[in-house]
Design a protein around this motif. Structure first.
Motif, PDB file in Angstrom:
ATOM      1  N   TYR A   1       0.830  -1.207   0.000  1.00 55.54           N
ATOM      2  CA  TYR A   1       0.000   0.000   0.000  1.00 55.54           C
ATOM      3  C   TYR A   1       0.862   1.253   0.000  1.00 55.54           C
ATOM      4  O   TYR A   1       0.608   2.203  -0.751  1.00 55.54           O
ATOM      5  CB  TYR A   1      -0.906  -0.026   1.231  1.00 55.54           C
ATOM      6  N   LEU A   2       1.907   1.265   0.828  1.00 59.07           N
ATOM      7  CA  LEU A   2       2.799   2.423   0.874  1.00 59.07           C
ATOM      8  C   LEU A   2       3.496   2.636  -0.461  1.00 59.07           C
ATOM      9  O   LEU A   2       3.709   3.772  -0.894  1.00 59.07           O
ATOM     10  CB  LEU A   2       3.838   2.243   1.977  1.00 59.07           C
ATOM     11  N   SER A   3       3.891   1.537  -1.116  1.00 62.61           N
ATOM     12  CA  SER A   3       4.647   1.652  -2.363  1.00 62.61           C
ATOM     13  C   SER A   3       3.811   2.227  -3.493  1.00 62.61           C
ATOM     14  O   SER A   3       4.371   2.782  -4.449  1.00 62.61           O
ATOM     15  CB  SER A   3       5.185   0.275  -2.779  1.00 62.61           C
ATOM     16  N   VAL A   4       2.491   2.108  -3.394  1.00 65.17           N
ATOM     17  CA  VAL A   4       1.619   2.567  -4.487  1.00 65.17           C
ATOM     18  C   VAL A   4       0.817   3.802  -4.069  1.00 65.17           C
ATOM     19  O   VAL A   4       1.002   4.892  -4.615  1.00 65.17           O
ATOM     20  CB  VAL A   4       0.679   1.428  -4.931  1.00 65.17           C
ATOM     21  N   VAL A   5      -0.075   3.636  -3.099  1.00 64.28           N
ATOM     22  CA  VAL A   5      -0.949   4.743  -2.714  1.00 64.28           C
ATOM     23  C   VAL A   5      -0.157   5.845  -2.014  1.00 64.28           C
ATOM     24  O   VAL A   5      -0.389   7.034  -2.245  1.00 64.28           O
ATOM     25  CB  VAL A   5      -2.091   4.234  -1.820  1.00 64.28           C
ATOM     26  N   GLY A   6       0.804   5.455  -1.172  1.00 68.15           N
ATOM     27  CA  GLY A   6       1.631   6.465  -0.516  1.00 68.15           C
ATOM     28  C   GLY A   6       2.382   7.337  -1.507  1.00 68.15           C
ATOM     29  O   GLY A   6       2.473   8.556  -1.346  1.00 68.15           O
ATOM     30  N   LYS A   7       2.914   6.705  -2.539  1.00 71.90           N
ATOM     31  CA  LYS A   7       3.625   7.469  -3.561  1.00 71.90           C
ATOM     32  C   LYS A   7       2.663   8.317  -4.392  1.00 71.90           C
ATOM     33  O   LYS A   7       2.973   9.451  -4.767  1.00 71.90           O
ATOM     34  CB  LYS A   7       4.412   6.526  -4.461  1.00 71.90           C
TER      35      LYS A   7
ATOM     36  N   LEU B   1      12.165  -4.893  -3.454  1.00 71.66           N
ATOM     37  CA  LEU B   1      10.974  -4.153  -3.875  1.00 71.66           C
ATOM     38  C   LEU B   1      10.980  -2.735  -3.305  1.00 71.66           C
ATOM     39  O   LEU B   1      10.515  -1.796  -3.964  1.00 71.66           O
ATOM     40  CB  LEU B   1       9.719  -4.897  -3.423  1.00 71.66           C
ATOM     41  N   ALA B   2      11.517  -2.579  -2.087  1.00 69.01           N
ATOM     42  CA  ALA B   2      11.582  -1.251  -1.478  1.00 69.01           C
ATOM     43  C   ALA B   2      12.522  -0.336  -2.267  1.00 69.01           C
ATOM     44  O   ALA B   2      12.161   0.796  -2.619  1.00 69.01           O
ATOM     45  CB  ALA B   2      12.046  -1.364  -0.027  1.00 69.01           C
ATOM     46  N   TRP B   3      13.725  -0.832  -2.548  1.00 71.70           N
ATOM     47  CA  TRP B   3      14.665  -0.015  -3.305  1.00 71.70           C
ATOM     48  C   TRP B   3      14.193   0.178  -4.743  1.00 71.70           C
ATOM     49  O   TRP B   3      14.421   1.246  -5.340  1.00 71.70           O
ATOM     50  CB  TRP B   3      16.053  -0.655  -3.282  1.00 71.70           C
ATOM     51  N   SER B   4      13.540  -0.833  -5.287  1.00 70.13           N
ATOM     52  CA  SER B   4      12.971  -0.680  -6.621  1.00 70.13           C
ATOM     53  C   SER B   4      11.928   0.427  -6.644  1.00 70.13           C
ATOM     54  O   SER B   4      11.846   1.207  -7.599  1.00 70.13           O
ATOM     55  CB  SER B   4      12.330  -2.001  -7.067  1.00 70.13           C
ATOM     56  N   SER B   5      11.128   0.537  -5.572  1.00 71.19           N
ATOM     57  CA  SER B   5      10.118   1.595  -5.525  1.00 71.19           C
ATOM     58  C   SER B   5      10.763   2.973  -5.460  1.00 71.19           C
ATOM     59  O   SER B   5      10.224   3.953  -5.984  1.00 71.19           O
ATOM     60  CB  SER B   5       9.195   1.384  -4.326  1.00 71.19           C
TER      61      SER B   5
END
Length: 516
Positions: free
Chosen positions: A272-278, A334-338
């Motif tokens: 959720y953070l990786s998509v909606v947060g961004k 995935l975190a660094w990729s985001s």
């Protein structure tokens, strides 16, 4: 002079009322329906949690999904045109809430991301022993703030929506009670969020002091003819406001919280953070730059270009360094990729500072965000599946997944190829070409070169992960069971990726609604 009669006294209030501007106005409930329905669903979950026995708590998840779907259906009547509410009754008659094409697309992204997160969370809430009522309430509250933000057309509403989306999010990160890693991640996320809010509010106060207004379009007109004595104050306010939003987007050097937050949070929350947060951060940047600060494009354009280059480079290089045997290596990748993907998303925003048609550049960012939301949440969904049998979340745990679970493995391979920008993930390739073209058309050739180099770097670690899926499995490998909600999340993400890949031009046309 005579005394007033009864008739003159009766007429006096009428004449005064006729001369008084109308300050009470009706609310366009259809325009505000998406965030309102999410907020009402959050309150319903909070109240229901007080009366439901522990065995009936899964009902709260169904209420959450129903509320998100209902909010999504409320977008259908908004497709016809722009609707505004909470408008000034005097002066410029500008509005604080505007549901236009840009708002519609971002709200669709937010609601889609929230729906996939809710499906991912259905079993995670039970397996991780999370408090169901608090979890679903916080998720809906954050989604309500995220859905409000793209419609905000004044700085006060923008900041409030930003905080409504952010504050429940760091509570979600730290919801694993007694987990040291979760508490540490929530603390880092909280500190970064508070810092971002403080910087943003300071910037907003400077802008208000220089212009005397909070509405974005009025700020644009005032900044074009600001008092020379207030020029430095206004320029400082613009820069500080951008820095505050850069924290929210996890742009370098404001990214330090991302890896720890993603590892410490439940996997659905990380997705959720990786998509909606961004999406929240980039929407805020798009609104304040293109709508409120167009006259300062010579300030924010170069700043965003440098942030984009540094962010994509740091994110991709750090993702490249993740070892297959490292604990939580898959989530860290995935975190660094985001973070790297955040750099790509910043490119069209920087290009808007140089382009003749900034709305078209913003459309490139929105189109890329739609692609990224679907496939990145799909990758987190498969990661949640693998974590059921391999909680260490090493990259090596994905070895031979195709032999054990062919469909999830094929879906993950598709998601990774989309993120890398390779066929058959046509939408990933198209999105990167669109962003690349936005940089070239704006005359940012050096940024396009930096992006091309980073795309090549990202190809290596995405393909390395995808190759692991098809290698022989270890003899003691366990076949993970696929719960129905988790399978539905993976399937929906895969279908969304295939549909987007089937009509990339339609996606760009749909997303390219102008803000001006």
């Amino acid at each position: 002079m005579g005394f007033p009669t009864e008739s003159t006294l009766a007429e006096a209030p009428i004449s005064v009322a006729a001369l008084t501007p109308r300050v009470v106005q009706s609310v366009d409930w259809l325009a505000v329906a998406p965030p309102t329905l999410l907020a009402l669903a959050a309150l319903a979950v909070l109240v229901a949690d007080l009366f439901l026995p522990k065995a009936r708590k899964p009902v709260l998840g169904a209420v959450t999904i129903g509320g998100i779907v209902l909010a999504g259906l409320s977008l259908l009547p908004l497709h016809g045109g722009t609707r505004s509410t909470f408008c000034l009754t005097t002066g410029s008659h500008t509005c604080s809430y505007e549901a236009d094409r840009f708002t519609l697309v971002i709200q669709l992204l937010v609601l889609g991301g929230a729906l996939l997160t809710a499906l991912l969370s259905h079993d995670a809430v039970r397996d991780d022993r999370l408090p169901a009522g608090e979890y679903w309430f916080l998720l809906l509250s954050s989604a309500a703030g995220a859905a409000l933000l793209p419609a905000a057309r004044d700085l006060a509403t923008l900041v409030v929506a930003l905080e409504v989306a952010s504050l429940p999010a760091f509570a979600l990160v730290g919801l694993r009670r007694g987990d040291r890693r979760s508490s540490e991640a929530a603390l880092k996320f909280f500190l970064s969020s508070v810092t971002a809010t403080a910087v943003t509010l300071l910037g907003v106060s400077f802008v208000y002091a220089a212009t005397g207004t909070m509405h974005l379009t009025d700020i644009a007109h005032s900044l074009g003819d600001v008092d020379p004595r207030l020029a430095v104050l206004a320029r400082t306010g613009v820069v500080l406001t951008l820095v505050g939003f850069a924290f929210k987007t996890a742009a370098v050097p404001f990214h330090f919280w991302v890896p720890e937050a993603y590892v410490g949070a439940p996997l659905p929350v990380a997705g959720y953070l990786s998509v909606v947060g961004k999406a929240v951060g980039f929407t805020g940047i798009a609104l304040v730059t293109v709508v409120a600060f167009p006259s300062y494009a010579n300030v924010w354009g170069p700043v965003l270009a440098v942030l984009a280059a540094v962010t994509m480079t740091v994110g991709n290089v750090a993702a490249l360094r993740q070892r297959p045997d490292r604990r939580h290596g898959a989530v860290r990748l995935l975190a660094w990729s985001s973070v790297g993907q955040a750099g790509y998303l910043l490119v069209p925003l920087a290009a808007a500072g140089y382009a003749q048609e900034p709305g078209r550049a913003i459309g490139s960012t929105v189109a890329y965000a739609l692609m990224y939301a679907a496939v990145n949440l799909g990758a987190f969904a498969v990661a949640a599946l693998v974590s059921r049998t391999s909680p260490a979340q090493r990259l090596a745990d994905y070895r031979g997944l195709f032999a054990r679970r062919p469909l999830p493995a094929l879906c993950l391979a598709f998601f990774l190829l989309c993120l890398a920008g390779l066929p058959p993930g046509v939408i990933g390739l198209f999105a990167k070409v669109t962003v690349f073209s936005a940089a070239v058309d704006a005359g940012l050739g050096w940024l396009a070169v930096v992006m091309a180099v980073n795309v090549v770097i990202a190809l290596y670690y995405y393909l390395q992960w995808a190759a692991l899926l098809f290698r022989p499995a270890a003899e003691d490998a366990v076949v993970p069971k696929v719960p129905a909600p988790l399978g539905a999340a993976i399937g929906l993400a895969a279908v969304a990726g295939v549909v987007l890949s089937g009509a990339p031009q339609l996606v760009l046309r749909f997303a390219s609604g102008t803000l001006l």
